[in-house]
Structures are given as structure tokens and as C-alpha cells.
Design a protein around this motif. Structure first.
Motif, PDB file in Angstrom:
ATOM      1  N   THR A   1       0.845  -0.790   0.139  1.00 31.31           N
ATOM      2  CA  THR A   1       0.422  -0.083   0.076  1.00 31.31           C
ATOM      3  C   THR A   1       0.337   0.989  -0.579  1.00 31.31           C
ATOM      4  O   THR A   1       2.191   1.114   0.630  1.00 31.31           O
ATOM      5  N   THR A   2       0.044   2.515  -0.207  1.00 29.59           N
ATOM      6  CA  THR A   2       1.032   3.746  -0.497  1.00 29.59           C
ATOM      7  C   THR A   2       0.477   4.066   0.725  1.00 29.59           C
ATOM      8  O   THR A   2       1.089   5.556   1.395  1.00 29.59           O
ATOM      9  N   SER A   3      -0.107   4.075   1.753  1.00 31.21           N
ATOM     10  CA  SER A   3      -0.621   5.030   2.858  1.00 31.21           C
ATOM     11  C   SER A   3      -0.522   4.376   3.387  1.00 31.21           C
ATOM     12  O   SER A   3       0.224   5.422   5.099  1.00 31.21           O
ATOM     13  N   GLY A   4      -0.842   3.074   4.342  1.00 33.05           N
ATOM     14  CA  GLY A   4       0.441   2.613   5.603  1.00 33.05           C
ATOM     15  C   GLY A   4      -1.028   3.058   6.448  1.00 33.05           C
ATOM     16  O   GLY A   4      -1.990   2.918   5.893  1.00 33.05           O
ATOM     17  N   ILE A   5      -1.089   2.020   7.916  1.00 35.99           N
ATOM     18  CA  ILE A   5      -1.726   2.344   8.547  1.00 35.99           C
ATOM     19  C   ILE A   5      -1.097   3.415  10.005  1.00 35.99           C
ATOM     20  O   ILE A   5       0.134   3.142   9.826  1.00 35.99           O
ATOM     21  N   MET A   6      -2.107   3.696  10.403  1.00 30.35           N
ATOM     22  CA  MET A   6      -1.841   4.618  12.090  1.00 30.35           C
ATOM     23  C   MET A   6      -2.406   4.212  12.766  1.00 30.35           C
ATOM     24  O   MET A   6      -4.229   4.486  12.372  1.00 30.35           O
ATOM     25  N   ARG A   7      -2.609   3.674  14.517  1.00 27.19           N
ATOM     26  CA  ARG A   7      -2.949   4.380  15.110  1.00 27.19           C
ATOM     27  C   ARG A   7      -2.661   4.703  16.387  1.00 27.19           C
ATOM     28  O   ARG A   7      -0.892   4.933  16.455  1.00 27.19           O
ATOM     29  N   TRP A   8      -3.250   5.797  16.938  1.00 26.47           N
ATOM     30  CA  TRP A   8      -3.851   6.558  18.097  1.00 26.47           C
ATOM     31  C   TRP A   8      -4.157   5.517  19.088  1.00 26.47           C
ATOM     32  O   TRP A   8      -5.424   5.473  19.329  1.00 26.47           O
ATOM     33  N   ASP A   9      -3.746   5.221  20.320  1.00 22.80           N
ATOM     34  CA  ASP A   9      -4.219   4.643  21.504  1.00 22.80           C
ATOM     35  C   ASP A   9      -4.041   5.675  23.007  1.00 22.80           C
ATOM     36  O   ASP A   9      -3.010   5.371  23.381  1.00 22.80           O
TER      37      ASP A   9
ATOM     38  N   ASN B   1      -6.330   4.813  11.513  1.00 20.31           N
ATOM     39  CA  ASN B   1      -6.566   5.333   9.746  1.00 20.31           C
ATOM     40  C   ASN B   1      -5.594   4.507   9.221  1.00 20.31           C
ATOM     41  O   ASN B   1      -4.568   3.859   8.865  1.00 20.31           O
ATOM     42  N   ASP B   2      -6.334   3.347   8.360  1.00 19.83           N
ATOM     43  CA  ASP B   2      -6.125   2.504   7.707  1.00 19.83           C
ATOM     44  C   ASP B   2      -6.174   1.956   6.226  1.00 19.83           C
ATOM     45  O   ASP B   2      -5.985   1.224   5.490  1.00 19.83           O
ATOM     46  N   GLY B   3      -5.942   4.008   6.216  1.00 18.75           N
ATOM     47  CA  GLY B   3      -6.235   4.218   4.379  1.00 18.75           C
ATOM     48  C   GLY B   3      -6.804   4.437   3.422  1.00 18.75           C
ATOM     49  O   GLY B   3      -7.056   4.653   2.519  1.00 18.75           O
ATOM     50  N   LYS B   4      -8.530   3.208   4.284  1.00 17.78           N
ATOM     51  CA  LYS B   4      -9.520   3.632   3.289  1.00 17.78           C
ATOM     52  C   LYS B   4     -10.468   4.233   4.363  1.00 17.78           C
ATOM     53  O   LYS B   4     -11.458   5.179   3.769  1.00 17.78           O
ATOM     54  N   GLU B   5     -10.503   3.931   5.223  1.00 18.62           N
ATOM     55  CA  GLU B   5     -11.699   4.854   6.558  1.00 18.62           C
ATOM     56  C   GLU B   5     -10.768   5.019   7.817  1.00 18.62           C
ATOM     57  O   GLU B   5      -9.675   5.008   7.991  1.00 18.62           O
ATOM     58  N   LEU B   6     -10.849   6.440   8.453  1.00 15.65           N
ATOM     59  CA  LEU B   6     -10.795   7.155   9.541  1.00 15.65           C
ATOM     60  C   LEU B   6     -11.559   6.579  10.349  1.00 15.65           C
ATOM     61  O   LEU B   6     -13.230   6.709  10.451  1.00 15.65           O
ATOM     62  N   SER B   7     -11.149   5.536  11.855  1.00 16.16           N
ATOM     63  CA  SER B   7     -12.413   5.540  12.662  1.00 16.16           C
ATOM     64  C   SER B   7     -11.818   6.238  13.960  1.00 16.16           C
ATOM     65  O   SER B   7     -10.526   5.813  14.330  1.00 16.16           O
ATOM     66  N   ILE B   8     -12.776   6.668  14.535  1.00 21.85           N
ATOM     67  CA  ILE B   8     -12.438   8.035  16.066  1.00 21.85           C
ATOM     68  C   ILE B   8     -13.441   6.923  17.239  1.00 21.85           C
ATOM     69  O   ILE B   8     -14.611   6.925  16.698  1.00 21.85           O
ATOM     70  N   TYR B   9     -13.354   6.341  17.844  1.00 25.57           N
ATOM     71  CA  TYR B   9     -13.447   5.321  19.080  1.00 25.57           C
ATOM     72  C   TYR B   9     -13.409   6.059  19.878  1.00 25.57           C
ATOM     73  O   TYR B   9     -12.289   6.289  20.697  1.00 25.57           O
ATOM     74  N   THR B  10     -14.632   6.595  21.191  1.00 26.21           N
ATOM     75  CA  THR B  10     -14.240   7.280  22.690  1.00 26.21           C
ATOM     76  C   THR B  10     -15.610   6.828  23.619  1.00 26.21           C
ATOM     77  O   THR B  10     -16.525   6.125  23.040  1.00 26.21           O
TER      78      THR B  10
END
Length: 233
Positions: A77-85, A96-105
Motif C-alpha cells: 500500500t502507499t498510505s500505510g496504517i496509523m493508530r493512536w491509543d 487510519n487504515d488507508g481507506k477509513e478513518l475511525s475514532i472510537y471514544t
């Protein structure tokens, strides 16, 4: 009803800079040749992880947070995966899995999902996926005097980035690096004099197995409660 997201939205922008640069001059404008070389190095990383402490100052009020973050770039992939915990002040996950941005609170029992393509117009995201260079969008300057004390007498490297064109969220970015050129502190200042400071520790590079399906599955797994409200935008 959609509740106000209590996370710091700056984290979504700041992440894309963590892999961006490591200047090689003390409190001075960074040579573009050096910046370009190091930019390319960080773009070629397959993984980056760290612990962070976050301090936001706005209108005389201070809010603090803490947690850990992971960046993983599969070669497919070109975008990569980003995760903040976030573990403080409450559990929150930004993915951010490259396709969707998810924010769980956890406190709000909400999961907000939007297309990652909505970030394409942001200069930080465009730089992260390799479409733009910092020199195209920012002027490199010495650290502003009111932030100079952040080094606390420690040896290291510091630089300020100022957008060449007006940016809706960024007035300036300040980076501090240790003698080994690893990022240790970042301050983002907006147009309302609000500052968000990230202090980094336990930084690890390329420690995750490259192109590992198991690693990808673990990073994108949210494991949220069944009664979570899911909102798509």
C-alpha cells in the motif's frame, strides 16, 4: 445524537510529520538537501512506534493526555496504517487504515467512521503519502523565542516550520530532536494561540515484521463493545 469528540484533532495532523524530517542544524534553518535526504529515509520506514504525552493549552486552560502510537507501512500500500491509543484522560482510539478513518471514544460509546480520502486535500496527508515535500509547503526557520526554553538546556536540534500559504489549522510547527536525531518533542500552534505539545519516548523503528498479515490484523482491530453507536460520515 453525535457528541463532540473530546480527542485532540491535532493528533491526526501531527502523526504525518513524525516520519517527515530530522534536521541537522542547531536552531537554524535546515539545508534543503539535508531535509530531502532525511525525508526520504523516514518515508522508507516500515514501522514506527512510540509512547507520548500530550499537553494542550487554550485560553488559560491546560488539558493533558497520554498513550501510545504505531505507524505501519505495508509495501503493498502507499498510505500505510496509523493508530493512536489514548489511555488518558480516557480510552480513545484513532485509526487510519488507508481507506477509513475511525475514532472510537469509550466515554461517549461512539465510533465515528469517515473516508480517509477526505484527508487527501490536507498538506500533511499529501506529504505523508509522498505527493509533496515539506519545502513546497513550509518555510524552515529557527525556533520561536517563546518556545526556545523547551530544550531545558539539553543538547539537540530544533526547527520551526511555517506554512507558506495560509492553513486553516496550522500557524506553526516546532520540532525538537535529540543528539541522535530522534524526535522528542513537537508543538503545534494554531491561529487562536492554542498550542498542542507532544512529548515522545520509547521510540522504536522497524521493529514490526514487514508485510505481516498478523500485524495488520492486530493494528486494525478495534475490539469495541457491542453497544457502541456507529456513526458514518
Amino acid at each position: 445524537m453525535l457528541k463532540r469528540n473530546t480527542s485532540q484533532p491535532f493528533a491526526l495532523l501531527l502523526y504525518f510529520f513524525l516520519c517527515a524530517l530530522s534536521p541537522h542544524a542547531q536552531a537554524a534553518a535546515v539545508p534543503l538537501e539535508q531535509l530531502e535526504k532525511i525525508q526520504q529515509y523516514y518515508r522508507n520506514l516500515t514501522s514506527l512506534s512510540f509512547d507520548f504525552r500530550q499537553i494542550t493549552n487554550s485560553n488559560g486552560r491546560t488539558r493533558e493526555g497520554a498513550g501510545s502510537s504505531t505507524f505501519f507501512r505495508p509495501s503493498s500500500t502507499t498510505s500505510g496504517i496509523m493508530r493512536w491509543d489514548y489511555s488518558k484522560p480516557g480510552k480513545q482510539i484513532i485509526l487510519n487504515d488507508g481507506k477509513e478513518l475511525s475514532i472510537y471514544t469509550e466515554k461517549d460509546k461512539q465510533l465515528l467512521i469517515m473516508s480517509a480520502q477526505k484527508l487527501q486535500s490536507d498538506i500533511t496527508y499529501s506529504f505523508f503519502v509522498g505527493k509533496r515535500d515539506l519545502k513546497e509547503d513550509f518555510d524552515l526557520l529557527p525556533v520561536a523565542s517563546h518556545f526556545a526554553s523547551k530544550m531545558n538546556g539539553q543538547s539537540g536540534i530544533a526547527v520551526q516550520l511555517v506554512p507558506k500559504q495560509p492553513h486553516g489549522q496550522i500557524k506553526s510547527l516546532h520540532f525538537w530532536f535529540d543528539k541522535d536525531e530522534r524526535i522528542r518533542r513537537l508543538i503545534m500552534e494554531d491561529h487562536f494561540e492554542t498550542t498542542t505539545e507532544l512529548i515522545f519516548s520509547n521510540i522504536q523503528v522497524n521493529t514490526l515484521p514487514a508485510d505481516s498479515p498478523q500485524t495488520i490484523a492486530q493494528l486494525v482491530q478495534l475490539n469495541i463493545p457491542s453497544d457502541t453507536e456507529i456513526i458514518r460520515q
